[in-house]
Design a protein around this motif. Structure first.
Motif, mmCIF file in Angstrom:
data_model
loop_
_atom_site.group_PDB
_atom_site.id
_atom_site.type_symbol
_atom_site.label_atom_id
_atom_site.label_comp_id
_atom_site.label_asym_id
_atom_site.label_seq_id
_atom_site.Cartn_x
_atom_site.Cartn_y
_atom_site.Cartn_z
ATOM 1 N N GLY A 243 0.785 -1.230 0.000
ATOM 2 C CA GLY A 243 0.000 0.000 0.000
ATOM 3 C C GLY A 243 0.814 1.276 0.000
ATOM 4 O O GLY A 243 0.274 2.356 0.200
ATOM 5 N N VAL A 244 2.136 1.167 -0.226
ATOM 6 C CA VAL A 244 2.983 2.363 -0.239
ATOM 7 C C VAL A 244 3.930 2.341 -1.432
ATOM 8 O O VAL A 244 4.328 1.278 -1.911
ATOM 9 C CB VAL A 244 3.810 2.540 1.062
ATOM 10 N N ASP B 287 15.349 0.140 -6.082
ATOM 11 C CA ASP B 287 16.255 1.138 -6.633
ATOM 12 C C ASP B 287 15.690 2.540 -6.479
ATOM 13 O O ASP B 287 14.471 2.731 -6.370
ATOM 14 C CB ASP B 287 16.510 0.854 -8.115
ATOM 15 N N ALA B 288 16.568 3.526 -6.498
ATOM 16 C CA ALA B 288 16.161 4.925 -6.313
ATOM 17 C C ALA B 288 15.169 5.388 -7.367
ATOM 18 O O ALA B 288 14.324 6.234 -7.091
ATOM 19 C CB ALA B 288 17.398 5.834 -6.304
ATOM 20 N N GLY B 289 15.224 4.844 -8.552
ATOM 21 C CA GLY B 289 14.327 5.284 -9.610
ATOM 22 C C GLY B 289 12.965 4.628 -9.618
ATOM 23 O O GLY B 289 12.081 5.033 -10.383
ATOM 24 N N TYR B 290 12.724 3.615 -8.786
ATOM 25 C CA TYR B 290 11.444 2.894 -8.786
ATOM 26 C C TYR B 290 10.377 3.703 -8.061
ATOM 27 O O TYR B 290 10.607 4.196 -6.966
ATOM 28 C CB TYR B 290 11.613 1.526 -8.123
ATOM 29 N N ARG B 291 9.217 3.830 -8.683
ATOM 30 C CA ARG B 291 8.125 4.608 -8.082
ATOM 31 C C ARG B 291 6.848 3.804 -7.888
ATOM 32 O O ARG B 291 5.831 4.340 -7.485
ATOM 33 C CB ARG B 291 7.808 5.842 -8.955
ATOM 34 N N GLY B 292 6.870 2.506 -8.169
ATOM 35 C CA GLY B 292 5.676 1.684 -8.016
ATOM 36 C C GLY B 292 5.461 1.246 -6.580
ATOM 37 O O GLY B 292 6.264 1.511 -5.679
ATOM 38 N N GLU B 293 4.349 0.547 -6.392
ATOM 39 C CA GLU B 293 4.020 0.031 -5.056
ATOM 40 C C GLU B 293 5.065 -0.985 -4.608
ATOM 41 O O GLU B 293 5.505 -1.834 -5.399
ATOM 42 C CB GLU B 293 2.642 -0.635 -5.076
ATOM 43 N N LEU B 294 5.447 -0.898 -3.342
ATOM 44 C CA LEU B 294 6.339 -1.896 -2.772
ATOM 45 C C LEU B 294 5.528 -3.158 -2.525
ATOM 46 O O LEU B 294 4.464 -3.106 -1.896
ATOM 47 C CB LEU B 294 6.954 -1.409 -1.458
ATOM 48 N N LYS B 295 6.003 -4.276 -3.051
ATOM 49 C CA LYS B 295 5.360 -5.572 -2.856
ATOM 50 C C LYS B 295 6.395 -6.533 -2.310
ATOM 51 O O LYS B 295 7.587 -6.390 -2.581
ATOM 52 C CB LYS B 295 4.768 -6.087 -4.164
ATOM 53 N N VAL B 296 5.928 -7.523 -1.554
ATOM 54 C CA VAL B 296 6.824 -8.457 -0.894
ATOM 55 C C VAL B 296 6.418 -9.878 -1.267
ATOM 56 O O VAL B 296 5.257 -10.258 -1.084
ATOM 57 C CB VAL B 296 6.768 -8.279 0.645
ATOM 58 N N THR B 297 7.365 -10.661 -1.790
ATOM 59 C CA THR B 297 7.094 -12.052 -2.115
ATOM 60 C C THR B 297 7.500 -12.915 -0.926
ATOM 61 O O THR B 297 8.676 -13.071 -0.628
ATOM 62 C CB THR B 297 7.833 -12.486 -3.397
ATOM 63 N N LEU B 298 6.479 -13.438 -0.249
ATOM 64 C CA LEU B 298 6.666 -14.211 0.971
ATOM 65 C C LEU B 298 6.695 -15.701 0.668
ATOM 66 O O LEU B 298 5.999 -16.175 -0.238
ATOM 67 C CB LEU B 298 5.528 -13.916 1.946
ATOM 68 N N LEU B 299 7.463 -16.445 1.441
ATOM 69 C CA LEU B 299 7.591 -17.892 1.297
ATOM 70 C C LEU B 299 7.348 -18.548 2.647
ATOM 71 O O LEU B 299 7.994 -18.192 3.641
ATOM 72 C CB LEU B 299 8.995 -18.252 0.790
#
Length: 163
Positions: free
Chosen positions: A60-61, A95-107
């Motif tokens: 969500g961020v 990376d500094a240039g990424y502006r999309g939503e932060l997503k986490v791939t959980l295992l």
């Protein structure tokens, strides 16, 4: 008697990171305790991760890092110890240039039990670090070192004991 000098307070190492809240229920990442390296990220969805399964969850961020910085998404040690929950590509790199939503791939590393997460559960830690750019220079040979070309297991660990 020799007097010991008082330790100097650390210099301020705070960096401003712009953040965009994409989900009304998502909190701004926050540090749980003074001195913590990682700010908590939460999932914005309810999810069940089957045994040995993986799922990518949104946080969500979105963030904007200054040039010269990167963010690293690390697993939370409590979830890893209690439930075997980790991050597939730990640490994930933002990376500094990424502006999309932060997503986490959980295992879910547990072989028998699913893990249930609810919207708002803390799932990862975000660590912001200054990073250096490298200039890669081609060379015919590399300078010698004590280790040389020794790779996996060359320091005498499990692989060396097995031989």
């Amino acid at each position: 008697m020799t007097e010991h000098p008082h330790p100097q307070p650390p210099t301020d190492t705070t960096v401003d990171v712009l953040i965009r809240i994409l989900d009304d229920a998502a909190p701004v990442p926050a540090y749980a305790h003074p001195g913590d390296a990682g700010a908590d990220l939460v999932t914005t969805v309810d999810v069940e991760i089957p045994p040995q399964g993986r799922v990518t969850v949104p946080t969500g961020v979105a963030i904007a890092l200054p040039d010269g910085y990167a963010a690293f998404v690390h697993p939370r040690s409590g979830l890893a110890a209690k439930h075997g929950l980790t991050i597939v590509n730990a640490p994930g790199t933002v990376d500094a240039g990424y502006r999309g939503e932060l997503k986490v791939t959980l295992l879910n590393t547990d072989v028998a039990e699913p893990i249930r997460l609810q919207r708002g559960d803390r799932v990862a830690q975000l660590i912001i670090q200054k990073v250096e750019k490298a200039r890669f220079l081609c060379a015919e040979t590399l300078p010698g070192s004590h280790r040389g070309e020794g790779g996996f297991g060359s320091s005498g660990g499990w692989a060396a004991a097995k031989a």
